[in-house]
Design an enzyme around this catalytic site. Structure first.
Site, PDB file in Angstrom:
ATOM      1  N   PRO A 250       0.814  -1.222   0.000  1.00 22.78           N
ATOM      2  CA  PRO A 250       0.000   0.000   0.000  1.00 22.78           C
ATOM      3  C   PRO A 250       0.840   1.261   0.000  1.00 22.78           C
ATOM      4  O   PRO A 250       1.803   1.399   0.763  1.00 22.78           O
ATOM      5  CB  PRO A 250      -0.815  -0.142   1.289  1.00 22.78           C
ATOM      6  CG  PRO A 250      -1.000  -1.611   1.424  1.00 22.78           C
ATOM      7  CD  PRO A 250       0.314  -2.211   0.968  1.00 22.78           C
ATOM      8  N   CYS A 251       0.455   2.185  -0.861  1.00 23.60           N
ATOM      9  CA  CYS A 251       1.300   3.347  -1.130  1.00 23.60           C
ATOM     10  C   CYS A 251       0.798   4.626  -0.491  1.00 23.60           C
ATOM     11  O   CYS A 251       1.471   5.643  -0.538  1.00 23.60           O
ATOM     12  CB  CYS A 251       1.417   3.562  -2.643  1.00 23.60           C
ATOM     13  SG  CYS A 251      -0.160   3.973  -3.436  1.00 23.60           S
ATOM     14  N   GLN A 252      -0.396   4.608   0.137  1.00 22.12           N
ATOM     15  CA  GLN A 252      -0.926   5.864   0.661  1.00 22.12           C
ATOM     16  C   GLN A 252       0.013   6.511   1.662  1.00 22.12           C
ATOM     17  O   GLN A 252       0.089   7.729   1.773  1.00 22.12           O
ATOM     18  CB  GLN A 252      -2.296   5.635   1.324  1.00 22.12           C
ATOM     19  CG  GLN A 252      -3.391   5.270   0.340  1.00 22.12           C
ATOM     20  CD  GLN A 252      -3.549   3.770   0.217  1.00 22.12           C
ATOM     21  OE1 GLN A 252      -2.573   3.026   0.357  1.00 22.12           O
ATOM     22  NE2 GLN A 252      -4.753   3.319  -0.057  1.00 22.12           N
TER      23      GLN A 252
ATOM     24  N   PHE B  93       3.127   6.733   1.543  1.00 21.65           N
ATOM     25  CA  PHE B  93       4.292   7.349   0.907  1.00 21.65           C
ATOM     26  C   PHE B  93       3.909   8.293  -0.234  1.00 21.65           C
ATOM     27  O   PHE B  93       4.742   9.013  -0.751  1.00 21.65           O
ATOM     28  CB  PHE B  93       5.219   6.259   0.355  1.00 21.65           C
ATOM     29  CG  PHE B  93       5.532   5.184   1.348  1.00 21.65           C
ATOM     30  CD1 PHE B  93       6.265   5.472   2.484  1.00 21.65           C
ATOM     31  CD2 PHE B  93       5.091   3.896   1.166  1.00 21.65           C
ATOM     32  CE1 PHE B  93       6.557   4.486   3.426  1.00 21.65           C
ATOM     33  CE2 PHE B  93       5.376   2.897   2.081  1.00 21.65           C
ATOM     34  CZ  PHE B  93       6.107   3.202   3.221  1.00 21.65           C
TER      35      PHE B  93
END
Length: 360
Positions: A75-77, A79
């Site tokens: 999950p990238c939220q 960063f």
């Protein structure tokens, strides 16, 4: 040769899997993990869900099947520039990378293949990516890292993402400068100084696939609900000289106009209207998809991209899109899913390069 056994983490709708399906890799999916129930539904239209499990944080690493390749777009939220950029301080998302690490330590698959947002390499002044790479190296993986724009693989979208590939106990090489990104080069200089286990993998990948453009993926007979059909918009379009619009195919984002606030009073980004002869800006995980302008029956029209068009802009193949089309997922969820997905054609090209290492 036996099929490579694959574990897919944070599987979403199956962008990695769709990329694998179109690659040279003969594989068996032995485990996949996703927590979003709507993403799982879309995933199930195209891939077997008998090996689909829920929250990876609740699964003991010893219970995961032995496998040859571990992949995932963790999950990238935490960063992302679009998120709050809490990084590893985000207990619900940021720490999921360490679930990858505990599985690597226990199962030791031969290959590691990760994807994340471009901002991962800049987050917390570079400390986040350094932590990630140190952990990967300490697990015994010789790795490489780069940033690839999905358009390099031919999709009609500008989408820069960070990719990491690791090979267990592979002979190490001193990093060379990265051919795509100067920030990556500085990270590679640091990795050399730290004597991490590194290899030069991505510089050898030359994708340069023939590009598609927005006009190449447009659906026929689009529902009127996707059009901006107010009187103000119609009156405004009558004032535009069609001959001044861009009609030459260009492998870049081509903005034709900004709708005036008095015509379409919305956020700045949502007032931008793009040429169908260019490529799309980066898709986001929300319903305000990019707007396009085009001529229809000698009249200019503006509409937003449909959910299925956003899947095509990501590079999902026709079979995948047709399966989604026939299963009635809501627009809201499909826009979110497309914006969160990896671009399968990039996955295909990187996977083919991984396969070539098998024969080195």
């Amino acid at each position: 040769m036996e099929k490579l056994k694959v574990v897919s983490l944070f599987s979403g709708i199956g962008g990695f899997e769709n990329g694998f399906d179109n690659s040279k890799m003969d594989y068996q999916l032995v485990f996949s993990s996703e927590i979003d129930k709507y993403a799982i539904q879309t995933y199930s239209y195209n891939f077997p869900v008998m090996n689909m499990y829920g929250d990876i944080k609740k699964i003991n690493e010893k219970d995961i099947p032995n496998h040859d390749l571990l992949c995932g777009g963790f999950p990238c939220q935490s960063f992302s520039v679009a998120g709050k950029q809490k990084g590893f301080e985000d207990e619900t998302r940021g720490t999921l990378f360490f679930d990858v690490i505990r599985i690597l330590k226990e199962k030791k698959p031969k290959y590691l293949f990760l994807e994340n947002v471009k901002n991962l390499i800049s987050h917390d002044n570079g400390n986040t990516i350094k932590t990630i790479l140190k952990n990967i190296s300490e697990c015994g993986y010789t790795f490489d890292i780069t940033v690839i724009n999905s358009n390099e693989a031919g999709v009609p979208q500008s989408r820069e993402r960070t990719y990491i590939v690791g090979v267990l106990n592979k002979k190490t090489e001193k990093f060379e400068d990265d051919k795509r990104n100067s920030k990556i080069t500085s990270i590679k200089h640091w990795a050399n100084e730290e004597k991490l286990k590194t290899m030069n993998f991505f510089n050898k990948i030359i994708i340069n696939k023939k590009s598609k453009y927005i006009c190449d993926i447009l659906e026929d007979n689009v529902n009127s609900k996707y059009y901006l059909n107010t009187d103000k918009v119609s009156d405004y379009l009558k004032l535009i000289n069609i001959s001044k619009l861009n009609n030459k195919k260009q492998r870049k984002i081509v903005k034709d106009l900004d709708l005036p606030r008095e015509v379409h009073n919305d956020l700045d980004r949502q007032r931008r209207v793009y040429s169908i002869y260019g490529i799309s800006p980066t898709l986001l995980a929300r319903s305000d998809s990019p707007k396009i302008i085009f001529e229809e029956n000698n009249t200019l029209k503006i509409r937003k991209l449909t959910p299925l068009e956003t899947l095509k802009i990501q590079g999902f193949d026709e079979k995948f899109v047709n399966n989604v089309r026939s299963n009635g997922m809501s627009d809201t969820q499909l826009y979110k899913q497309a914006g969160n997905a990896v671009s399968p054609p990039v996955i295909t090209q990187i996977t083919n390069a991984i396969m070539e290492m098998l024969y080195e």
